[in-house]
Write a protein that holds these residues in place. Structure first.
Motif, PDB file in Angstrom:
ATOM      1  N   THR A 101      -3.263   3.530  -2.748  1.00 56.75           N
ATOM      2  CA  THR A 101      -3.000   2.806  -4.002  1.00 56.75           C
ATOM      3  C   THR A 101      -2.216   1.536  -3.701  1.00 56.75           C
ATOM      4  O   THR A 101      -1.430   1.484  -2.745  1.00 56.75           O
ATOM      5  CB  THR A 101      -2.196   3.673  -4.990  1.00 56.75           C
ATOM      6  OG1 THR A 101      -0.926   4.003  -4.417  1.00 56.75           O
ATOM      7  CG2 THR A 101      -2.946   4.949  -5.331  1.00 56.75           C
ATOM      8  N   PHE A 102      -2.435   0.520  -4.523  1.00 56.42           N
ATOM      9  CA  PHE A 102      -1.654  -0.719  -4.407  1.00 56.42           C
ATOM     10  C   PHE A 102      -1.765  -1.495  -5.716  1.00 56.42           C
ATOM     11  O   PHE A 102      -2.737  -1.332  -6.479  1.00 56.42           O
ATOM     12  CB  PHE A 102      -2.127  -1.587  -3.228  1.00 56.42           C
ATOM     13  CG  PHE A 102      -3.597  -1.907  -3.220  1.00 56.42           C
ATOM     14  CD1 PHE A 102      -4.111  -2.959  -3.971  1.00 56.42           C
ATOM     15  CD2 PHE A 102      -4.472  -1.164  -2.443  1.00 56.42           C
ATOM     16  CE1 PHE A 102      -5.466  -3.253  -3.957  1.00 56.42           C
ATOM     17  CE2 PHE A 102      -5.828  -1.462  -2.408  1.00 56.42           C
ATOM     18  CZ  PHE A 102      -6.326  -2.501  -3.161  1.00 56.42           C
ATOM     19  N   PRO A 103      -0.772  -2.339  -6.014  1.00 52.19           N
ATOM     20  CA  PRO A 103      -0.815  -3.128  -7.249  1.00 52.19           C
ATOM     21  C   PRO A 103      -1.843  -4.250  -7.148  1.00 52.19           C
ATOM     22  O   PRO A 103      -2.124  -4.766  -6.064  1.00 52.19           O
ATOM     23  CB  PRO A 103       0.607  -3.682  -7.360  1.00 52.19           C
ATOM     24  CG  PRO A 103       1.103  -3.737  -5.958  1.00 52.19           C
ATOM     25  CD  PRO A 103       0.472  -2.561  -5.255  1.00 52.19           C
ATOM     26  N   ILE A 104      -2.387  -4.630  -8.314  1.00 49.42           N
ATOM     27  CA  ILE A 104      -3.383  -5.709  -8.377  1.00 49.42           C
ATOM     28  C   ILE A 104      -2.698  -6.971  -8.889  1.00 49.42           C
ATOM     29  O   ILE A 104      -2.032  -6.962  -9.934  1.00 49.42           O
ATOM     30  CB  ILE A 104      -4.537  -5.332  -9.316  1.00 49.42           C
ATOM     31  CG1 ILE A 104      -5.190  -4.029  -8.847  1.00 49.42           C
ATOM     32  CG2 ILE A 104      -5.573  -6.452  -9.377  1.00 49.42           C
ATOM     33  CD1 ILE A 104      -6.186  -3.462  -9.853  1.00 49.42           C
ATOM     34  N   TYR A 105      -2.859  -8.062  -8.142  1.00 50.35           N
ATOM     35  CA  TYR A 105      -2.294  -9.350  -8.534  1.00 50.35           C
ATOM     36  C   TYR A 105      -3.353 -10.191  -9.241  1.00 50.35           C
ATOM     37  O   TYR A 105      -4.472 -10.339  -8.744  1.00 50.35           O
ATOM     38  CB  TYR A 105      -1.792 -10.122  -7.312  1.00 50.35           C
ATOM     39  CG  TYR A 105      -0.453  -9.659  -6.794  1.00 50.35           C
ATOM     40  CD1 TYR A 105       0.716 -10.347  -7.120  1.00 50.35           C
ATOM     41  CD2 TYR A 105      -0.352  -8.531  -5.987  1.00 50.35           C
ATOM     42  CE1 TYR A 105       1.947  -9.936  -6.644  1.00 50.35           C
ATOM     43  CE2 TYR A 105       0.877  -8.101  -5.513  1.00 50.35           C
ATOM     44  CZ  TYR A 105       2.023  -8.810  -5.842  1.00 50.35           C
ATOM     45  OH  TYR A 105       3.243  -8.383  -5.373  1.00 50.35           O
ATOM     46  N   LEU A 106      -2.978 -10.729 -10.382  1.00 45.67           N
ATOM     47  CA  LEU A 106      -3.817 -11.712 -11.047  1.00 45.67           C
ATOM     48  C   LEU A 106      -3.528 -13.091 -10.462  1.00 45.67           C
ATOM     49  O   LEU A 106      -2.470 -13.301  -9.851  1.00 45.67           O
ATOM     50  CB  LEU A 106      -3.549 -11.692 -12.553  1.00 45.67           C
ATOM     51  CG  LEU A 106      -3.855 -10.345 -13.258  1.00 45.67           C
ATOM     52  CD1 LEU A 106      -3.585 -10.453 -14.755  1.00 45.67           C
ATOM     53  CD2 LEU A 106      -5.284  -9.894 -12.986  1.00 45.67           C
ATOM     54  N   PRO A 107      -4.439 -14.063 -10.625  1.00 45.87           N
ATOM     55  CA  PRO A 107      -4.259 -15.371  -9.978  1.00 45.87           C
ATOM     56  C   PRO A 107      -2.941 -16.062 -10.313  1.00 45.87           C
ATOM     57  O   PRO A 107      -2.426 -16.824  -9.483  1.00 45.87           O
ATOM     58  CB  PRO A 107      -5.458 -16.182 -10.495  1.00 45.87           C
ATOM     59  CG  PRO A 107      -6.503 -15.153 -10.779  1.00 45.87           C
ATOM     60  CD  PRO A 107      -5.763 -13.961 -11.292  1.00 45.87           C
ATOM     61  N   THR A 108      -2.372 -15.824 -11.492  1.00 46.86           N
ATOM     62  CA  THR A 108      -1.148 -16.520 -11.881  1.00 46.86           C
ATOM     63  C   THR A 108       0.119 -15.705 -11.612  1.00 46.86           C
ATOM     64  O   THR A 108       1.215 -16.163 -11.933  1.00 46.86           O
ATOM     65  CB  THR A 108      -1.201 -16.874 -13.382  1.00 46.86           C
ATOM     66  OG1 THR A 108      -1.391 -15.663 -14.144  1.00 46.86           O
ATOM     67  CG2 THR A 108      -2.344 -17.838 -13.670  1.00 46.86           C
TER      68      THR A 108
ATOM     69  N   ASP B  80       0.825  -1.208   0.000  1.00 47.98           N
ATOM     70  CA  ASP B  80       0.000   0.000   0.000  1.00 47.98           C
ATOM     71  C   ASP B  80       0.861   1.261   0.000  1.00 47.98           C
ATOM     72  O   ASP B  80       1.921   1.313   0.616  1.00 47.98           O
ATOM     73  CB  ASP B  80      -0.882   0.040   1.251  1.00 47.98           C
ATOM     74  CG  ASP B  80      -1.739  -1.197   1.386  1.00 47.98           C
ATOM     75  OD1 ASP B  80      -2.865  -1.192   0.884  1.00 47.98           O
ATOM     76  OD2 ASP B  80      -1.272  -2.170   2.010  1.00 47.98           O
ATOM     77  N   LYS B  81       0.358   2.292  -0.660  1.00 53.13           N
ATOM     78  CA  LYS B  81       0.910   3.637  -0.598  1.00 53.13           C
ATOM     79  C   LYS B  81      -0.228   4.591  -0.251  1.00 53.13           C
ATOM     80  O   LYS B  81      -1.346   4.444  -0.742  1.00 53.13           O
ATOM     81  CB  LYS B  81       1.555   4.045  -1.930  1.00 53.13           C
ATOM     82  CG  LYS B  81       2.672   3.125  -2.405  1.00 53.13           C
ATOM     83  CD  LYS B  81       3.854   3.134  -1.460  1.00 53.13           C
ATOM     84  CE  LYS B  81       4.955   2.208  -1.967  1.00 53.13           C
ATOM     85  NZ  LYS B  81       6.061   2.101  -0.971  1.00 53.13           N
ATOM     86  N   PHE B  82       0.069   5.579   0.601  1.00 53.95           N
ATOM     87  CA  PHE B  82      -0.956   6.520   1.043  1.00 53.95           C
ATOM     88  C   PHE B  82      -0.504   7.949   0.784  1.00 53.95           C
ATOM     89  O   PHE B  82       0.680   8.273   0.858  1.00 53.95           O
ATOM     90  CB  PHE B  82      -1.234   6.354   2.546  1.00 53.95           C
ATOM     91  CG  PHE B  82      -1.785   5.008   2.922  1.00 53.95           C
ATOM     92  CD1 PHE B  82      -3.138   4.726   2.810  1.00 53.95           C
ATOM     93  CD2 PHE B  82      -0.942   4.018   3.408  1.00 53.95           C
ATOM     94  CE1 PHE B  82      -3.640   3.490   3.158  1.00 53.95           C
ATOM     95  CE2 PHE B  82      -1.431   2.779   3.767  1.00 53.95           C
ATOM     96  CZ  PHE B  82      -2.789   2.512   3.643  1.00 53.95           C
ATOM     97  N   ARG B  83      -1.498   8.810   0.526  1.00 51.33           N
ATOM     98  CA  ARG B  83      -1.217  10.235   0.401  1.00 51.33           C
ATOM     99  C   ARG B  83      -2.518  11.000   0.673  1.00 51.33           C
ATOM    100  O   ARG B  83      -3.619  10.440   0.590  1.00 51.33           O
ATOM    101  CB  ARG B  83      -0.672  10.588  -0.990  1.00 51.33           C
ATOM    102  CG  ARG B  83      -1.687  10.494  -2.116  1.00 51.33           C
ATOM    103  CD  ARG B  83      -1.061  10.858  -3.459  1.00 51.33           C
ATOM    104  NE  ARG B  83      -2.043  10.966  -4.530  1.00 51.33           N
ATOM    105  CZ  ARG B  83      -2.482   9.951  -5.256  1.00 51.33           C
ATOM    106  NH1 ARG B  83      -2.012   8.738  -5.031  1.00 51.33           N
ATOM    107  NH2 ARG B  83      -3.386  10.157  -6.215  1.00 51.33           N
ATOM    108  N   VAL B  84      -2.371  12.259   1.011  1.00 49.58           N
ATOM    109  CA  VAL B  84      -3.524  13.133   1.203  1.00 49.58           C
ATOM    110  C   VAL B  84      -3.666  14.009  -0.024  1.00 49.58           C
ATOM    111  O   VAL B  84      -2.696  14.622  -0.482  1.00 49.58           O
ATOM    112  CB  VAL B  84      -3.353  14.007   2.461  1.00 49.58           C
ATOM    113  CG1 VAL B  84      -4.516  14.988   2.591  1.00 49.58           C
ATOM    114  CG2 VAL B  84      -3.263  13.131   3.705  1.00 49.58           C
ATOM    115  N   GLN B  85      -4.873  14.046  -0.578  1.00 51.30           N
ATOM    116  CA  GLN B  85      -5.145  14.865  -1.759  1.00 51.30           C
ATOM    117  C   GLN B  85      -6.423  15.658  -1.489  1.00 51.30           C
ATOM    118  O   GLN B  85      -7.520  15.096  -1.458  1.00 51.30           O
ATOM    119  CB  GLN B  85      -5.306  13.996  -3.006  1.00 51.30           C
ATOM    120  CG  GLN B  85      -5.380  14.784  -4.303  1.00 51.30           C
ATOM    121  CD  GLN B  85      -5.370  13.857  -5.505  1.00 51.30           C
ATOM    122  OE1 GLN B  85      -6.164  12.924  -5.596  1.00 51.30           O
ATOM    123  NE2 GLN B  85      -4.461  14.118  -6.430  1.00 51.30           N
TER     124      GLN B  85
END
Length: 212
Positions: A168-175, A156-161
């Protein structure tokens, strides 16, 4: 013959005594492999420290103690005098701390961004609200569920906007292997309702992976 036998017996006893004496002397010698210098303790990693100001107030965020059991201290001062300090234990490491204006109400909101230890580095936000007397702790972020949790494995990454907290974070596919998420990036925005200490999830957006 009786005299000769006695002499032989005395000689045998003397030989046995000599062997015993030798054994005692040998067993009393120090064993060179028994004494070893103890391994030096691993040096403690330095903690986090940051100072923020808002009006007449100064806030100091610091951590101490061993990794995995860090002690987080959030101190509020005015004119050099301590007003109050909130203390918590965190399992990870503080990456940053920010003052935010997520509502139009009085007081200051202070957000501490924590990154977990390990390959996943699951993140969390410790939130505090200060109204001039004491700290009030905000509720943890809502637990990820449904589409927001699909393909989540930390980082995870966090910021105030503006008036939003953005995660935000990366999405992993099943493989996907642990090293290589390929499903793009998920962006989750949270808002803090007026007179509330509990974040509310406002939106979830998936961004396609960048073409290589």
């Amino acid at each position: 013959m009786r005299f000769s036998f006695s002499l032989l017996s005395l000689a045998a006893l003397a030989a046995i005594s000599a062997c015993d004496s030798t054994r005692e002397t040998t067993s009393g010698q120090p064993n060179p492999t028994a004494s070893r210098t103890p391994a030096a303790a691993a040096p403690e990693r330095p903690g986090f420290r940051k100072t923020l100001t808002s009006g007449s107030y100064t806030y100091t965020i610091s951590t101490s103690g061993p990794v995995g059991q860090r002690q987080l201290a959030v101190r509020a001062e005015q004119a050099g005098q301590e007003l109050t300090t909130a203390q918590d234990t965190i399992a990870g490491e503080v990456q940053d701390a920010q003052l935010a204006r997520l509502t139009t109400g009085p007081g200051d909101e202070l957000l501490v961004f924590v990154e977990g230890i390990g390959s996943g580095s699951y993140g969390e936000v410790r939130g505090y609200w200060f109204g001039g007397q004491d700290w009030e702790r905000m509720e943890p972020l809502p637990k990820l569920a449904g589409p927001a949790a699909r393909g989540y494995q930390g980082q995870d990454k966090f910021r105030v906007q503006g008036r939003e907290l953005v995660r935000t974070f990366p999405i992993y596919l099943p493989t996907d292997a642990n090293c290589c998420p390929s499903g793009g990036t998920r962006i989750i925005r949270y808002v803090l309702p007026e007179s509330s200490l509990a974040f509310r999830q406002a939106s979830v957006v998936n961004e396609a992976p960048v073409a290589q």
